[in-house]
Scaffold this active site. Structure first.
Site, PDB file in Angstrom:
ATOM      1  N   ALA A  67       0.931  -1.227  -0.028  1.00 43.89           N
ATOM      2  CA  ALA A  67       0.080   0.154   0.022  1.00 43.89           C
ATOM      3  C   ALA A  67       0.948   1.329  -0.003  1.00 43.89           C
ATOM      4  CB  ALA A  67      -0.963  -0.073   1.171  1.00 43.89           C
ATOM      5  N   GLY A 110       0.763  -5.356   0.987  1.00 43.91           N
ATOM      6  CA  GLY A 110      -0.801  -5.242   0.076  1.00 43.91           C
ATOM      7  C   GLY A 110      -0.293  -5.925  -1.330  1.00 43.91           C
ATOM      8  N   GLU A 113      -0.494  -9.333  -0.690  1.00 40.38           N
ATOM      9  CA  GLU A 113      -2.036  -9.791  -0.288  1.00 40.38           C
ATOM     10  C   GLU A 113      -2.711  -9.807  -1.837  1.00 40.38           C
ATOM     11  OE1 GLU A 113      -2.491  -8.273   3.911  1.00 40.38           O
ATOM     12  OE2 GLU A 113      -2.303  -6.771   2.505  1.00 40.38           O
ATOM     13  N   GLU A 133       4.774  -5.064   6.902  1.00 33.24           N
ATOM     14  CA  GLU A 133       4.293  -3.955   7.775  1.00 33.24           C
ATOM     15  C   GLU A 133       4.618  -4.006   9.193  1.00 33.24           C
ATOM     16  OE1 GLU A 133       2.868  -6.870   5.985  1.00 33.24           O
ATOM     17  OE2 GLU A 133       0.996  -6.031   4.710  1.00 33.24           O
TER      18      GLU A 133
HETATM   19  N1  DAK Z   1       4.499   3.368  -0.549  1.00 36.22           N
HETATM   20  C1  DAK Z   1       4.948   4.411  -1.180  1.00 36.22           C
HETATM   21  N2  DAK Z   1       5.988   4.424  -1.751  1.00 36.22           N
HETATM   22  C2  DAK Z   1       6.833   3.552  -1.926  1.00 36.22           C
HETATM   23  C3  DAK Z   1       6.563   2.192  -1.331  1.00 36.22           C
HETATM   24  C4  DAK Z   1       5.485   2.017  -0.734  1.00 36.22           C
HETATM   25  N3  DAK Z   1       4.954   0.874  -0.131  1.00 36.22           N
HETATM   26  N4  DAK Z   1       7.565   1.414  -1.624  1.00 36.22           N
HETATM   27  C5  DAK Z   1       8.539   2.023  -2.309  1.00 36.22           C
HETATM   28  N5  DAK Z   1       8.208   3.295  -2.508  1.00 36.22           N
HETATM   29  C6  DAK Z   1       8.696   4.608  -3.265  1.00 36.22           C
HETATM   30  C7  DAK Z   1       9.885   5.004  -2.242  1.00 36.22           C
HETATM   31  O1  DAK Z   1       9.686   5.707  -1.483  1.00 36.22           O
HETATM   32  C8  DAK Z   1      10.755   5.708  -3.517  1.00 36.22           C
HETATM   33  O2  DAK Z   1      10.148   6.859  -3.630  1.00 36.22           O
HETATM   34  P1  DAK Z   1      11.311   8.106  -3.854  1.00 36.22           P
HETATM   35  O3  DAK Z   1      12.071   8.214  -2.726  1.00 36.22           O
HETATM   36  O4  DAK Z   1      12.056   7.834  -5.027  1.00 36.22           O
HETATM   37  O5  DAK Z   1      10.308   9.329  -4.169  1.00 36.22           O
HETATM   38  C9  DAK Z   1      10.593   4.759  -4.715  1.00 36.22           C
HETATM   39  O6  DAK Z   1       9.248   3.975  -4.519  1.00 36.22           O
HETATM   40  C10 DAK Z   1      11.593   3.573  -4.799  1.00 36.22           C
HETATM   41  O7  DAK Z   1      11.916   2.847  -3.507  1.00 36.22           O
HETATM   42  P2  DAK Z   1      13.136   2.862  -3.029  1.00 36.22           P
HETATM   43  O8  DAK Z   1      14.189   4.048  -3.274  1.00 36.22           O
HETATM   44  O9  DAK Z   1      12.943   2.501  -1.225  1.00 36.22           O
HETATM   45  O10 DAK Z   1      13.941   1.540  -3.646  1.00 36.22           O
HETATM   46  P3  DAK Z   1      14.841   0.624  -3.009  1.00 36.22           P
HETATM   47  O11 DAK Z   1      15.252  -0.468  -4.074  1.00 36.22           O
HETATM   48  O12 DAK Z   1      15.951   1.025  -2.213  1.00 36.22           O
HETATM   49  O13 DAK Z   1      14.086  -0.240  -1.860  1.00 36.22           O
HETATM   50  C11 DAK Z   1      11.837  -1.463  -1.069  1.00 36.22           C
HETATM   51  C12 DAK Z   1      12.729  -1.155  -2.289  1.00 36.22           C
HETATM   52  C13 DAK Z   1      10.760  -2.125  -1.605  1.00 36.22           C
HETATM   53  C14 DAK Z   1      12.580  -2.531  -0.310  1.00 36.22           C
HETATM   54  C15 DAK Z   1      11.666  -0.300  -0.224  1.00 36.22           C
HETATM   55  O14 DAK Z   1      11.031   0.924  -1.176  1.00 36.22           O
HETATM   56  C16 DAK Z   1      10.537  -0.556   0.823  1.00 36.22           C
HETATM   57  O15 DAK Z   1      10.984  -1.229   1.780  1.00 36.22           O
HETATM   58  N6  DAK Z   1       9.292  -0.311   0.554  1.00 36.22           N
HETATM   59  C17 DAK Z   1       8.328  -0.533   1.422  1.00 36.22           C
HETATM   60  C18 DAK Z   1       7.768  -1.506   1.478  1.00 36.22           C
HETATM   61  C19 DAK Z   1       6.488  -1.914   2.569  1.00 36.22           C
HETATM   62  O16 DAK Z   1       6.635  -1.798   3.817  1.00 36.22           O
HETATM   63  N7  DAK Z   1       5.362  -2.463   2.131  1.00 36.22           N
HETATM   64  C20 DAK Z   1       4.312  -2.452   3.084  1.00 36.22           C
HETATM   65  C21 DAK Z   1       3.542  -1.265   3.125  1.00 36.22           C
HETATM   66  S1  DAK Z   1       1.997  -1.484   4.239  1.00 36.22           S
HETATM   67  C22 DAK Z   1      -5.529  -2.766   3.592  1.00 36.22           C
HETATM   68  C23 DAK Z   1      -5.014  -3.099   2.370  1.00 36.22           C
HETATM   69  C24 DAK Z   1      -3.771  -3.142   2.205  1.00 36.22           C
HETATM   70  C25 DAK Z   1      -2.794  -2.876   3.170  1.00 36.22           C
HETATM   71  C26 DAK Z   1      -3.104  -2.294   4.322  1.00 36.22           C
HETATM   72  C27 DAK Z   1      -4.722  -2.356   4.548  1.00 36.22           C
HETATM   73  N8  DAK Z   1      -7.153  -2.887   3.824  1.00 36.22           N
HETATM   74  C28 DAK Z   1      -7.832  -3.265   2.866  1.00 36.22           C
HETATM   75  C29 DAK Z   1      -7.631  -2.002   5.113  1.00 36.22           C
HETATM   76  C30 DAK Z   1      -1.511  -3.098   2.837  1.00 36.22           C
HETATM   77  C31 DAK Z   1      -0.454  -2.401   3.621  1.00 36.22           C
HETATM   78  C32 DAK Z   1       0.854  -2.000   3.219  1.00 36.22           C
HETATM   79  O17 DAK Z   1       1.175  -2.688   2.092  1.00 36.22           O
END
Ligand code: DAK
Length: 259
Positions: A67, A110, A113, A133
């Site tokens: 997400a 997500g 998921e 998460e």
């Molecule tokens: N959200 C927003 N931006 C993201 C992102 C994300 N999840 N993942 C990556 N980006 C953005 C980064 O901020 C960066 O943007 P800029 O800084 O260039 O503006 C760009 O994408 C490239 O990312 P990185 O520079 O970080 O690239 P790396 O290769 O160094 O790292 C990475 C890649 C995937 C390991 C890292 O970006 C990362 O850890 N990303 C976050 C992963 C994460 O935590 N995902 C879980 C998010 S929470 C629901 C439905 C769904 C959900 C919840 C509720 N309901 C139905 C209620 C879901 C929740 C989630 O998924």
């Protein structure tokens, strides 16, 4: 079909549609608008008689990194409740046509998921799956703790959900999260190949069989068997059943019409 965050090709090839998540700079982070587009595209393709299977993909670097954290960061519990993303995800869950995920790079949170909402998964060797998460102070919210546990078992789900560690495509294959792992240049092609095999079958049989397999997720065995039996009988009311069995007897390929 014109969308901002996804590309949709309803006639990617005969009977096969393709949806491509298309926010490459954000690693296809699933902002609310993107999810609404995925929902709308899937609904439209589900209603399109020409389409018999749908391939859902991202790009080589990311299927989806979860997400959109930037969009979620400032939200309160009440904001989240009022946004009611569950309705969108529930609609995706109810799509009747088979959906095949073609995954390369990150499938996180997500993103993973969403992969688990699909019916089959082809992964590239570079794919990474995870529920990270926990690292941002929350937990999976779109079925991650439930679907993942049913597929990979308690201890593996616990490890992924409580540590946020990613697993490789190979490990995802061992755990039964993906159907096959192929070199990166082949992941889309292999997913389409699988879609083609599905699209050759009777669409009605595919629909009722998908429904029955999904029933196994959330019902006791006796109820699931009862459900399967009813769907099985129902297929004998179709022209495709007559055609499929006649084709076998006559040693020719069946011509399924979806009736
Ligand atoms: N959200 C927003 N931006 C993201 C992102 C994300 N999840 N993942 C990556 N980006 C953005 C980064 O901020 C960066 O943007 P800029 O800084 O260039 O503006 C760009 O994408 C490239 O990312 P990185 O520079 O970080 O690239 P790396 O290769 O160094 O790292 C990475 C890649 C995937 C390991 C890292 O970006 C990362 O850890 N990303 C976050 C992963 C994460 O935590 N995902 C879980 C998010 S929470 C629901 C439905 C769904 C959900 C919840 C509720 N309901 C139905 C209620 C879901 C929740 C989630 O998924």
């Amino acid at each position: 079909m014109n969308f901002q965050y996804i590309l949709v090709e309803p006639r990617y090839e005969q009977h096969i549609a393709l949806i491509r998540l298309n926010r490459p700079k954000e690693l296809n982070a699933l902002c609310l608008e993107l999810m609404a587009e995925v929902r709308d595209a899937l609904k439209a393709l589900d209603a399109d008689d020409e389409v018999r299977a749908i391939v859902l993909t991202g790009n080589e670097r990311a299927f989806a990194a979860g997400a959109d954290i930037k969009q979620m960061a400032g939200k309160t519990a009440i904001d989240m409740l009022l946004i009611d993303q569950f309705t969108t995800w529930d609609t995706i869950k109810k799509i009747k046509k088979p959906i095949i995920a073609a995954v390369s790079g990150f499938a996180l949170g997500g993103g993973n998921e969403l992969v688990m909402h699909c019916d089959m998964v082809v992964a590239s060797e570079t794919a990474m799956f995870g529920q990270p998460e926990i690292k941002i102070g929350v937990m999976p919210g779109a079925g991650g703790t439930q679907r993942l546990t049913r597929v990979v078992g308690k201890v593996n789900a616990m490890e992924m959900v409580l540590t946020g560690k990613f697993i490789t495509a190979e490990r995802a294959y061992e755990l039964g999260l993906v159907n096959k792992v192929v070199p990166v240049e082949l992941y889309l092609e292999e997913a389409v190949k699988l879609a083609r095999e599905v699209a050759q079958q009777s669409p009605l049989a595919i629909r009722l069989a998908k429904e029955a397999v999904l029933k196994a997720y959330d019902s006791p065995l006796s109820e699931g068997l009862e459900f399967e039996r009813k769907n099985f009988y129902l297929l004998f009311a179709t022209e495709d059943q007559k055609e499929g069995m006649a084709a076998f007897v006559e040693k020719r390929a069946p011509d399924f019409k979806g009736r």
